[in-house]
Every structure is written in structure tokens, then in C-alpha cells.
Write a protein that holds these residues in place. Structure first.
Motif, short mmCIF file in Angstrom:
data_model
loop_
_atom_site.label_atom_id
_atom_site.label_comp_id
_atom_site.label_asym_id
_atom_site.label_seq_id
_atom_site.Cartn_x
_atom_site.Cartn_y
_atom_site.Cartn_z
N THR A 1 11.85 6.52 -3.35
CA THR A 1 11.74 6.34 -1.90
C THR A 1 10.84 7.43 -1.32
N ASN A 2 10.64 7.38 0.00
CA ASN A 2 9.88 8.42 0.68
C ASN A 2 10.49 8.67 2.05
N GLU B 1 0.80 -1.22 0.00
CA GLU B 1 0.00 0.00 0.00
C GLU B 1 0.84 1.27 0.00
N VAL B 2 2.15 1.15 -0.26
CA VAL B 2 3.03 2.32 -0.22
C VAL B 2 3.51 2.64 -1.63
N ASN B 3 3.38 3.89 -2.04
CA ASN B 3 3.83 4.32 -3.36
C ASN B 3 5.33 4.11 -3.53
N SER C 1 8.86 9.03 5.06
CA SER C 1 8.08 8.76 6.27
C SER C 1 7.90 7.30 6.64
N VAL C 2 7.92 6.40 5.66
CA VAL C 2 7.55 5.02 5.97
C VAL C 2 8.39 4.05 5.14
N THR D 1 8.11 -4.90 -0.56
CA THR D 1 7.36 -5.51 -1.65
C THR D 1 7.82 -6.95 -1.84
N ARG E 1 9.00 0.75 2.90
CA ARG E 1 8.20 0.07 1.88
C ARG E 1 8.78 -1.31 1.65
#
Length: 339
Positions: A273-274, A226-228, A276-277, A281, A279
Motif C-alpha cells: 500500500t501507500n 499508474e500507481v505502484n 498518499s493515493v 486495479t 490504487r
């Protein structure tokens, strides 16, 4: 083990060795969500609209090299558990994972970081745990015993995803004029599972989880949670693939493009990447066996449609793919035949 990005704590800035040259950075621009990559409902496979279903898969494979599938038969709980057990693996203390860490790409059950850490000039913000999973009974004994449910969950998941992958390959065969089962046996003997982990990054504009590339294999089935992060290149423009619960993202690999004699196409993609969280897969790759002869399918070639690619042994192509990708060369170029 100290090279793993997932075991470093409290990183405040992107280390210099992870900062990409300006022309390869994702930058700070917003990448639009792709609204056009088809979401294909597989429940119609046994109904009167099977021909329409195949047409949708082939069209997506020609236009994008990517599509998404729903009602695919893999239980939603199993998809969710595979992501959870993957995250649990990466969250374990370093000493619990140490026996799997290796910089030798020939090691079958292997935990590693980036892509080619030793040779690459810039590293990528990703750790991967990768291992074979078909036939299951030949490989499960080499998998981790921790987390305690790893073998059970990933084993069940691998079996179900393989069923889906082989089903899709049969539908694709029908769609391009091959008999169902053409891609069976040696041409789809190998299945690899890759659990990818992308920790939060202090500045995602400077680095990538995975650089621009196309997959080397036949077909890839990605459970991206659920993470981009996944982005696809279409008409020289990056588009974000929105994560959707209980959906597989499917993409065509180089070897299937070659076997189809160019009727299908592999597609460039990357991972951002981001801040805050984390990821995590789970990707499943279906390959020919290492000694298989791979070539444009003979039923698809004739005087009017000659072979577009040279024949090769699978393991040789994988070797040149790794070398060409490392050097920034198009991996298919050396195998293309003059029209």
C-alpha cells in the motif's frame, strides 16, 4: 459493510487487526523496481518473427512466471475507462453498494474485503468487487446499474481481455508442444473479473494489500493503472513491477503450471500500500469450468517425462487451494507426484 476498508474515513493509524506479525510485514525498506521482467511486443504475432515471440513468452513464463505485453489489441481508452469506472464504483456511498456485499464466497457477484475476513487472524488492506463475465450475456444482468456506464465499459473490456487471454494461451500452447486450442472449451470456460481497491494507508510498513501468494487459475491479466503496488518474488527477493500505461501484466497460474507438467511456473507475488493515493486495479482470471478434469497434458508426458502432478477436478483444487493458502501451506504440494 462496515468491514469495508474503503468506507472508513480519516484513519490515522493502522487498526491492530490489520497489523501483520513482524516476519510478514513489508517493512520500510525500499523495494527496487524490476528491470528484467520482459515487456513483450505482440505486434510480431502475424509477422515472420512469431516463433521468436513465442520463445520470449515461454522464457518469461519459465524464469519469472510473469511478463508484460504491449501492442496487445485492447484499446488504451478502454483500459483507462475500466480503471475509472472501478474507482467510481468504490467511491459510491455505502448504501449504493450494500446489495453486493457478501461474506459468502459462493456468491458469484460479490463485494467483499480482505481475503477471508471471518477466519483470518490479520486482515488485508483491500476491498474487491468480483464477478463472472463469460459468456457476457449470461452475467451482465447481475452487474451493478451504478455507476451508469459500468455494464457498458466492463462488458466491452471483458470481451477484449478474453480475446487477448485466449490468444496468449494459444501462443503458450505452441511454445510447450501443444496444439493451439488445447486450452479452449472447458479448460478456459470461466472468466472472472476482479476490481481491487487499496485505499491510502497510514503506515504501509505494517500491513499488505495482498499477502504473498500465487494464483490458482490458468492465466491472469492485470490492468494495474499508474500507481505502484505489485511486487514479484524472484530468487527470494521482492521486486516492484513498475506500472506502465497501456500494458497488461500477465502471470501464470497453478493450473497452467500443472497442465504444462512443470514446464511453466506460477510465481509468488504480493501488493503493498501507500500513504498518499488510492490504487484501483482490474484483474481478469481465466479458469477451467468447475467440473473440468485438470491434469498434466498427455502429449507432454511419456516414460522419459512422467506426470509430475495428480489429476483433479477443478472445483476440488480450488477448495484445497483456499484451505492450504489460509493455513500457509504450499497449495501444489498435495498434488505433486514422487519423481
Amino acid at each position: 459493510m462496515e468491514k469495508l476498508i474503503s468506507i472508513r474515513s480519516n484513519i490515522q493509524t493502522v487498526p491492530e487487526s490489520y497489523v501483520l506479525p513482524p516476519d510478514r510485514r513489508p517493512g520500510k525498506q525500499d523495494v527496487p523496481l524490476c528491470k528484467t521482467i520482459p515487456v513483450i511486443d505482440l505486434k510480431g504475432e502475424h509477422a515472420h518473427d512469431k516463433a521468436e515471440l513465442i520463445q520470449k513468452i515461454i522464457k518469461a513464463s519459465q524464469e519469472f512466471g510473469f511478463f508484460q505485453v504491449i501492442n496487445h489489441g485492447v484499446p488504451e481508452e478502454l483500459m483507462r475507462n475500466a480503471l475509472m469506472v472501478g474507482a467510481e464504483f468504490f467511491d459510491m456511498p455505502a448504501e449504493e453498494k450494500a446489495s453486493f456485499y457478501s461474506e459468502d464466497p459462493k456468491k458469484s457477484c460479490r463485494l467483499y474485503t480482505s481475503i477471508d475476513y471471518v477466519r483470518e487472524k490479520v486482515h488485508f488492506w483491500r476491498d474487491t468487487f468480483r464477478h463472472p463475465c463469460h459468456p457476457l450475456e449470461d452475467h451482465v444482468k447481475d452487474w451493478p446499474e451504478k455507476p451508469a456506464r459500468y455494464r457498458e465499459v466492463v462488458g466491452s473490456y471483458a470481451v477484449e481481455v478474453r480475446k487477448l487471454g485466449m490468444w496468449l494461451l494459444d501462443l503458450i500452447c505452441e511454445g510447450i508442444g501443444l496444439k493451439p486450442g488445447y486450452l479452449g472449451s472447458g479448460l478456459s470456460q470461466v472468466q472472472l473479473m476482479a476490481l481491487n481497491h487499496y485505499p491510502p494507508c497510514p503506515d504501509p510498513s505494517l500491513t499488505l494489500g495482498l499477502p504473498k501468494h500465487s494464483d490458482v487459475n490458468l492465466i491472469t491479466l492485470l490492468n494495474q493503472g499508474e500507481v505502484n503496488g505489485l511486487q514479484v518474488l524472484k530468487d527470494e527477493r521482492w521486486l516492484a513491477v513498475e506500472p506502465v500505461t497501456n500494458v497488461f501484466v500477465v502471470n501464470i497460474g497453478h493450473m497452467l503450471q500443472i497442465i504444462s507438467n512443470g514446464k511453466l511456473r506460477s510465481a509468488d507475488h504480493r501488493v503493498v500500500t501507500n500513504t498518499s493515493v488510492a490504487r484501483t486495479t482490474v484483474a481478469s482470471f481465466i479458469f477451467p469450468s468447475s467440473d473440468s478434469l485438470v491434469e498434466p497434458a498427455r502429449p507432454l508426458t511419456n516414460k522419459g517425462s512422467p506426470p509430475r502432478y495428480k489429476a483433479f477436478i477443478c472445483k476440488d483444487f480450488v477448495s484445497t487451494y483456499i484451505a492450504d493458502t489460509h493455513e500457509g501451506k504450499p497449495p501444489l504440494e498435495r498434488y505433486e507426484l514422487d519423481p
